[in-house]
Design a protein around this motif. Structure first.
Motif, PDB file in Angstrom:
ATOM      1  N   UNK A  45     -20.716 -32.624   7.733  1.00  0.00           N
ATOM      2  CA  UNK A  45     -21.341 -31.668   6.811  1.00  0.00           C
ATOM      3  C   UNK A  45     -22.847 -31.600   6.991  1.00  0.00           C
ATOM      4  N   UNK A  46     -23.559 -32.733   6.746  1.00  0.00           N
ATOM      5  CA  UNK A  46     -25.015 -32.709   6.938  1.00  0.00           C
ATOM      6  C   UNK A  46     -25.365 -32.483   8.414  1.00  0.00           C
ATOM      7  N   UNK A  47     -26.591 -32.046   8.670  1.00  0.00           N
ATOM      8  CA  UNK A  47     -27.042 -31.903  10.056  1.00  0.00           C
ATOM      9  C   UNK A  47     -27.195 -33.282  10.681  1.00  0.00           C
ATOM     10  N   UNK A  48     -27.184 -33.329  12.007  1.00  0.00           N
ATOM     11  CA  UNK A  48     -27.373 -34.604  12.702  1.00  0.00           C
ATOM     12  C   UNK A  48     -28.727 -35.212  12.343  1.00  0.00           C
ATOM     13  N   UNK A  49     -29.725 -34.389  12.210  1.00  0.00           N
ATOM     14  CA  UNK A  49     -31.070 -34.874  11.862  1.00  0.00           C
ATOM     15  C   UNK A  49     -31.049 -35.583  10.511  1.00  0.00           C
ATOM     16  N   UNK A  50     -30.405 -34.966   9.532  1.00  0.00           N
ATOM     17  CA  UNK A  50     -30.324 -35.586   8.202  1.00  0.00           C
ATOM     18  C   UNK A  50     -29.604 -36.938   8.270  1.00  0.00           C
ATOM     19  N   UNK A  51     -28.482 -36.957   8.979  1.00  0.00           N
ATOM     20  CA  UNK A  51     -27.678 -38.174   9.054  1.00  0.00           C
ATOM     21  C   UNK A  51     -28.435 -39.316   9.731  1.00  0.00           C
ATOM     22  N   UNK A  52     -29.021 -39.020  10.897  1.00  0.00           N
ATOM     23  CA  UNK A  52     -29.695 -40.095  11.633  1.00  0.00           C
ATOM     24  C   UNK A  52     -31.042 -40.477  11.016  1.00  0.00           C
ATOM     25  N   UNK A 106     -25.761 -26.455  16.600  1.00  0.00           N
ATOM     26  CA  UNK A 106     -26.517 -25.548  17.465  1.00  0.00           C
ATOM     27  C   UNK A 106     -25.667 -24.358  17.889  1.00  0.00           C
ATOM     28  N   UNK A 107     -26.342 -23.257  18.178  1.00  0.00           N
ATOM     29  CA  UNK A 107     -25.633 -22.016  18.524  1.00  0.00           C
ATOM     30  C   UNK A 107     -24.769 -22.165  19.777  1.00  0.00           C
ATOM     31  N   UNK A 108     -25.262 -22.892  20.762  1.00  0.00           N
ATOM     32  CA  UNK A 108     -24.492 -23.017  22.005  1.00  0.00           C
ATOM     33  C   UNK A 108     -23.191 -23.784  21.778  1.00  0.00           C
ATOM     34  N   UNK A 109     -23.211 -24.759  20.855  1.00  0.00           N
ATOM     35  CA  UNK A 109     -22.004 -25.526  20.564  1.00  0.00           C
ATOM     36  C   UNK A 109     -21.016 -24.687  19.756  1.00  0.00           C
ATOM     37  N   UNK A 110     -21.536 -23.857  18.855  1.00  0.00           N
ATOM     38  CA  UNK A 110     -20.663 -22.927  18.117  1.00  0.00           C
ATOM     39  C   UNK A 110     -19.961 -22.003  19.111  1.00  0.00           C
ATOM     40  N   UNK A 130     -30.805 -24.021  15.216  1.00  0.00           N
ATOM     41  CA  UNK A 130     -31.952 -23.563  15.988  1.00  0.00           C
ATOM     42  C   UNK A 130     -32.513 -22.230  15.479  1.00  0.00           C
ATOM     43  N   UNK A 131     -31.881 -21.639  14.461  1.00  0.00           N
ATOM     44  CA  UNK A 131     -32.349 -20.364  13.912  1.00  0.00           C
ATOM     45  C   UNK A 131     -33.162 -20.522  12.630  1.00  0.00           C
ATOM     46  N   UNK A 139     -30.672 -22.346   0.899  1.00  0.00           N
ATOM     47  CA  UNK A 139     -30.115 -21.000   1.073  1.00  0.00           C
ATOM     48  C   UNK A 139     -30.610 -20.267   2.320  1.00  0.00           C
ATOM     49  N   UNK A 140     -31.617 -20.804   3.019  1.00  0.00           N
ATOM     50  CA  UNK A 140     -32.229 -20.072   4.127  1.00  0.00           C
ATOM     51  C   UNK A 140     -31.234 -19.497   5.137  1.00  0.00           C
ATOM     52  N   UNK A 141     -30.292 -20.283   5.687  1.00  0.00           N
ATOM     53  CA  UNK A 141     -29.389 -19.700   6.687  1.00  0.00           C
ATOM     54  C   UNK A 141     -28.469 -18.621   6.121  1.00  0.00           C
ATOM     55  N   UNK A 142     -28.037 -18.777   4.874  1.00  0.00           N
ATOM     56  CA  UNK A 142     -27.178 -17.761   4.243  1.00  0.00           C
ATOM     57  C   UNK A 142     -27.971 -16.482   4.012  1.00  0.00           C
ATOM     58  N   UNK A 143     -29.198 -16.625   3.526  1.00  0.00           N
ATOM     59  CA  UNK A 143     -30.050 -15.449   3.292  1.00  0.00           C
ATOM     60  C   UNK A 143     -30.385 -14.741   4.603  1.00  0.00           C
ATOM     61  N   UNK A 144     -30.571 -15.522   5.665  1.00  0.00           N
ATOM     62  CA  UNK A 144     -30.832 -14.921   6.979  1.00  0.00           C
ATOM     63  C   UNK A 144     -29.627 -14.084   7.424  1.00  0.00           C
ATOM     64  N   UNK A 145     -28.432 -14.620   7.222  1.00  0.00           N
ATOM     65  CA  UNK A 145     -27.210 -13.885   7.595  1.00  0.00           C
ATOM     66  C   UNK A 145     -27.081 -12.587   6.795  1.00  0.00           C
TER      67      UNK A 145
END
Length: 211
Positions: A45-52, A106-110, A130-131, A139-145
């Motif tokens: 669920x969390x990003x890799x950055x958050x987890x590590x 990341x987009x390439x993995x999606x 990466x976006x 909410x940033x990614x949802x609002x971007x979509x």
């Protein structure tokens, strides 16, 4: 309802085993015997950055790189499709419902996962880490979509298997749906009060028709 935003891992593609095994690989090397597969469910669920940042605050980038190398090497052998996902997406697309992905990977993995599913053509775009500067539950990614789709918030549902998805949708002011096939369980998701709970992907066909 005019548009559906989907989380990817654990919602559209079953990557649970891949994620758990990847975490076990990198954590067993760094912390021998300290983590179990059950522990690793908490990292979904969390990003890799958050987890590590929590697990290895002084080695974040190094651990992310190790994670990605093993994950990419074993991706295709360990992921599998959830039953009914692609046929439902095809029907939604035929009905004119606009589809996009909002993920914490990341987009390439999606894109790699979409190619395995044969579903790349069904989505207008996919938003990855990466976006954006801030990932779900911000909410940033949802609002971007929503901005990219050019639709009203009242015509959008954010769908996912984790609380980050539900919270991000709520924070962005759109309706939300949890998926009962979440590895963390339907009961876990219900406590975050999604507007809908999907027992099967095809439930979306009814929801879209009635909303």
């Amino acid at each position: 309802m005019k548009a559906l935003l989907f989380d990817f891992d654990g919602t559209l593609l079953d990557t649970n085993e891949l994620i758990i095994q990847t975490f076990m690989h990198v954590l067993e090397e760094r912390f021998p015997g300290q983590y179990s597969p059950k522990d690793c469910i908490n990292f979904i669920g969390p990003s890799l950055k958050e987890t590590f940042e929590q697990l290895t605050p002084n080695e974040v980038e190094e651990m992310i790189e190790k994670y990605r190398q093993w994950n990419e090497a074993h991706h295709d052998e360990l992921v599998k499709e959830f039953e009914g996902v692609v046929p439902t997406l095809e029907q939604l697309k035929e009905q004119g419902i606009r589809l996009a992905i909002v993920s914490t990977k990341r987009k390439d993995t999606i894109e790699k996962g979409l190619n395995i599913m044969g579903a790349k053509h069904l989505f207008e775009f996919w938003i990855g880490t990466d976006d954006v500067k801030r990932v779900k539950p911000d909410p940033e990614p949802v609002l971007l979509a929503i901005d990219k789709l050019g639709v009203s918030k009242k015509d959008v549902i954010m769908i996912g298997d984790n609380y980050h998805d539900i919270e991000a949708g709520k924070n962005a002011g759109v309706k939300t749906a949890g998926v009962a096939w979440s590895l963390k369980g339907e009961q876990f998701l219900q406590q975050f009060n999604p507007d809908y709970m999907l027992q099967h992907m095809s439930d979306l066909l009814t929801i879209v028709k009635e909303s």
